[in-house]
Design an enzyme around this catalytic site. Structure first.
Site, PDB file in Angstrom:
ATOM      1  N   TYR A 146      33.148  44.042  33.556  1.00  0.00           N
ATOM      2  CA  TYR A 146      34.256  43.464  32.797  1.00  0.00           C
ATOM      3  C   TYR A 146      34.640  44.365  31.623  1.00  0.00           C
ATOM      4  O   TYR A 146      35.795  44.382  31.208  1.00  0.00           O
ATOM      5  CB  TYR A 146      33.887  42.068  32.303  1.00  0.00           C
ATOM      6  CG  TYR A 146      33.958  41.022  33.383  1.00  0.00           C
ATOM      7  CD1 TYR A 146      35.160  40.381  33.690  1.00  0.00           C
ATOM      8  CD2 TYR A 146      32.835  40.682  34.126  1.00  0.00           C
ATOM      9  CE1 TYR A 146      35.239  39.428  34.690  1.00  0.00           C
ATOM     10  CE2 TYR A 146      32.895  39.732  35.134  1.00  0.00           C
ATOM     11  CZ  TYR A 146      34.098  39.114  35.410  1.00  0.00           C
ATOM     12  OH  TYR A 146      34.170  38.181  36.411  1.00  0.00           O
ATOM     13  N   GLU A 174      29.459  33.151  36.846  1.00  0.00           N
ATOM     14  CA  GLU A 174      28.791  34.042  37.799  1.00  0.00           C
ATOM     15  C   GLU A 174      27.294  34.122  37.541  1.00  0.00           C
ATOM     16  O   GLU A 174      26.491  34.174  38.490  1.00  0.00           O
ATOM     17  CB  GLU A 174      29.453  35.423  37.753  1.00  0.00           C
ATOM     18  CG  GLU A 174      30.858  35.406  38.361  1.00  0.00           C
ATOM     19  CD  GLU A 174      31.758  36.501  37.847  1.00  0.00           C
ATOM     20  OE1 GLU A 174      31.255  37.535  37.375  1.00  0.00           O
ATOM     21  OE2 GLU A 174      33.000  36.317  37.923  1.00  0.00           O
TER      22      GLU A 174
END
Length: 395
Positions: free
Chosen positions: A98, A140
């Protein structure tokens, strides 16, 4: 939620950012893959990159999340985040990635919008990104923990126990652990990723629903050939090369289109290869002796294109309150109705929960019809094979 300082800035700039998102995401992926070519080769679906669908899905998710922050500041669009997080987990995405995305996405925003990206604008959209990214990272992390794997380490080697030709363009593969240990548990409706080494050295990944009930010692996936479609290169490779006895890399199971508990009525509606998660749900209902009212709808091109047709009929017949409704574009003498599926012709029970899987036009049509019949939006769930081009804040 967004800070008080960021809300008016995001609201004022959303039209400009939203209007430029297609160009922004195009620049973003160009920058990302130039800096990290391994991501295109071994993680992203390069077919969906070529046809632009992944770019549209990313733009849609960013816009939908920003709108949700403005219109519903006290709640997150959890349905949208869950779909994305399950897909990311099935690919083995990690939290560190990310940061890489953030670097190249914001560089692309500055390239496209130029001087309009003032320090205040940059800070506000940085908030949007990290609110979304951190929410996904958290989901996640939970998914990895529940699956019993470390972050990103979702892969295991399995062996093809059986290859079965279901139709002219559809094959099922039964998968087992080479050491004979039982396959991991999953929830009916979930999928796994399959990673294959292609002739050019790429290791591409695609998702396939588990098409039989959990609790069995082996898994089954059903793969439709997609010759000529760049996004279908893994499916076509499996058709051409995968045989019984071969080893394949398979992920842990993920996916949030899962059969709920309880005894309420269900509608399972599918089209084409979208029948696969429904088969797992029906198999589970039968194996657990369920007496729930279950309405099953399936649409396909013709009887010869309907994979697992006999199995579908057998499973529905085994349910005390199961009913099957078939639509084929070319029904022949099959007894199916001609044309496209029309759920408005059915007598659906009060309080029905709907699960949909199939091509996007099918999903839109059936969902729209169900909403028109008074089924609450929260009770209509769907799965898209491929990039989700239908993301919205309501899920």
């Amino acid at each position: 939620m967004l800070s008080e300082q960021a809300v008016p800035v995001v609201r004022a700039t959303l039209p400009a950012v939203g209007g430029a998102l297609d160009e922004i995401t195009e620049r973003f992926y160009g920058r990302l893959f130039a800096a990290h070519p391994e991501l295109l080769r071994d993680l992203f679906n390069r077919g969906n990159q070529a046809n632009g669908e992944q770019r549209k899905a990313l733009a849609g998710s960013i816009a939908a999340f920003a709108v949700a922050l403005l219109e519903h500041p006290d709640r997150r669009p959890d349905a949208m985040l869950s779909r994305i997080a399950h897909k990311h987990a099935s690919l083995g995405v990690t939290s560190e990635q990310y940061k890489i995305v953030h670097e190249h996405l914001f560089a692309a925003i500055v390239e496209v919008l130029g001087a309009a990206v003032t320090p205040d604008v940059a800070r506000a959209w940085d908030e949007v990104y990290w609110l979304m990214a951190n929410a996904l990272v958290a989901v996640e992390a939970r998914l990895y923990q529940e699956s019993g794997v470390a972050e990103g380490r979702v892969w295991r080697t399995m062996e093809i126990a059986e290859r079965r030709e279901e139709t002219a363009d559809t094959v099922s593969f039964t998968l087992r652990h080479a050491d004979g240990s039982p396959a991991t548990a999953f929830r009916p409706g979930q999928y796994v990723s399959v990673r294959v080494a292609l002739p050019d050295g790429a290791r591409q990944i695609r998702q396939y629903s588990l098409s039989s009930a959990p609790g069995r010692p082996q898994w089954r996936i059903t793969v439709k050939r997609a010759d000529g479609d760049p996004a279908g290169e893994v499916s076509s490779w499996l058709h051409a090369h995968a045989r019984a006895g071969d080893a394949v890399e398979v992920s842990a199971p993920f996916g949030d289109l899962v059969l709920p508990g309880g005894d309420g009525p269900l509608l399972l509606a599918s089209a084409g290869i979208g029948s696969t998660p429904m088969l797992a749900m029906l198999d589970h209902l039968v194996s657990t002796g369920s007496t729930r009212p279950v309405t099953v709808v399936h649409a396909d091109r013709a009887p010869g294109h309907h994979a697992h047709a006999a199995e579908l009929r057998r499973l529905v017949d085994a349910l005390p309150q199961g009913t099957l409704h078939l639509w084929y574009e070319e029904p022949g003498d099959s007894g199916a109705r001609p044309g496209r599926a029309d759920v408005t012709t059915l007598d659906l029970p009060e309080g029905v929960t709907a699960y949909l899987c199939g091509p996007l036009p099918f999903l839109r049509a059936v969902r729209g019809d169900l909403l028109g019949l008074g089924v609450p939006a929260a009770d209509v769930h769907y799965e898209v094979f491929g990039p989700d081009l239908w993301l919205d804040a309501e899920g």
